[in-house]
Design a protein around this motif. Sequence first.
Motif, mmCIF file in Angstrom:
data_model
loop_
_atom_site.group_PDB
_atom_site.id
_atom_site.type_symbol
_atom_site.label_atom_id
_atom_site.label_comp_id
_atom_site.label_asym_id
_atom_site.label_seq_id
_atom_site.Cartn_x
_atom_site.Cartn_y
_atom_site.Cartn_z
ATOM 1 N N VAL A 127 -6.189 -2.140 -13.478
ATOM 2 C CA VAL A 127 -6.928 -2.197 -12.388
ATOM 3 C C VAL A 127 -8.196 -2.127 -12.721
ATOM 4 O O VAL A 127 -8.892 -1.500 -13.604
ATOM 5 C CB VAL A 127 -6.728 -1.240 -11.122
ATOM 6 N N ARG A 128 -9.286 -3.135 -12.226
ATOM 7 C CA ARG A 128 -10.667 -3.254 -12.283
ATOM 8 C C ARG A 128 -11.406 -3.228 -10.955
ATOM 9 O O ARG A 128 -10.871 -3.519 -10.155
ATOM 10 C CB ARG A 128 -11.148 -4.231 -13.211
ATOM 11 N N GLU A 129 -12.567 -2.745 -10.968
ATOM 12 C CA GLU A 129 -13.589 -2.997 -9.950
ATOM 13 C C GLU A 129 -13.131 -2.679 -8.613
ATOM 14 O O GLU A 129 -12.798 -3.241 -7.733
ATOM 15 C CB GLU A 129 -13.901 -4.713 -9.754
ATOM 16 N N GLN A 130 -12.716 -1.361 -8.624
ATOM 17 C CA GLN A 130 -12.040 -0.472 -7.461
ATOM 18 C C GLN A 130 -10.833 -1.046 -6.986
ATOM 19 O O GLN A 130 -10.281 -0.777 -5.882
ATOM 20 C CB GLN A 130 -13.203 -0.695 -6.311
ATOM 21 N N GLY A 131 -9.818 -1.633 -7.878
ATOM 22 C CA GLY A 131 -8.664 -2.010 -7.749
ATOM 23 C C GLY A 131 -7.761 -1.003 -7.531
ATOM 24 O O GLY A 131 -7.922 0.142 -7.971
ATOM 25 N N LEU A 132 -6.333 -1.199 -6.925
ATOM 26 C CA LEU A 132 -5.521 -0.032 -6.917
ATOM 27 C C LEU A 132 -4.361 -0.605 -7.565
ATOM 28 O O LEU A 132 -3.776 -1.462 -7.514
ATOM 29 C CB LEU A 132 -5.287 0.128 -5.568
ATOM 30 N N LYS A 133 -3.461 0.623 -8.296
ATOM 31 C CA LYS A 133 -2.088 0.241 -8.810
ATOM 32 C C LYS A 133 -1.171 0.059 -7.962
ATOM 33 O O LYS A 133 -0.255 0.958 -7.880
ATOM 34 C CB LYS A 133 -1.981 1.277 -9.843
ATOM 35 N N ARG A 172 0.848 -1.237 0.035
ATOM 36 C CA ARG A 172 -0.105 -0.043 0.085
ATOM 37 C C ARG A 172 0.765 1.270 0.131
ATOM 38 O O ARG A 172 0.364 2.281 -0.552
ATOM 39 C CB ARG A 172 -0.906 -0.040 1.142
#
Length: 97
Positions: free
Chosen positions: A46-52, A11
């Motif tokens: 990233v998809r569906e509220q994903g984070l890089k 993170r």
Amino acid sequence: MSKGYWVTTYRATKDPAKLAAYAQLAPAAVAAAGGKFLVRGAAEEVREQGLKERTVVIEFPTYEQAVAAYDSDAYKKALEALGDGVERDLRIVRGTD
């Protein structure tokens, strides 16, 4: 027996030097426990509220080996070097085989 996986997302990096020290120790500890790196890097999509975030996936021959690797003395030394250098989410999951 099911394979085991470590799935880790980073993170935030608070101290790059501590992360570098961890990176010197962790691969050997993982390999000694039979682990194989499958993914190491930032997400390209990233998809569906994903984070890089940086994501690491490590495969172990069994779930039990994945748990034992985390608890090993060699990996504990790597974690000690890492300390509070990053904020991350590490999960140990069982494969579907």
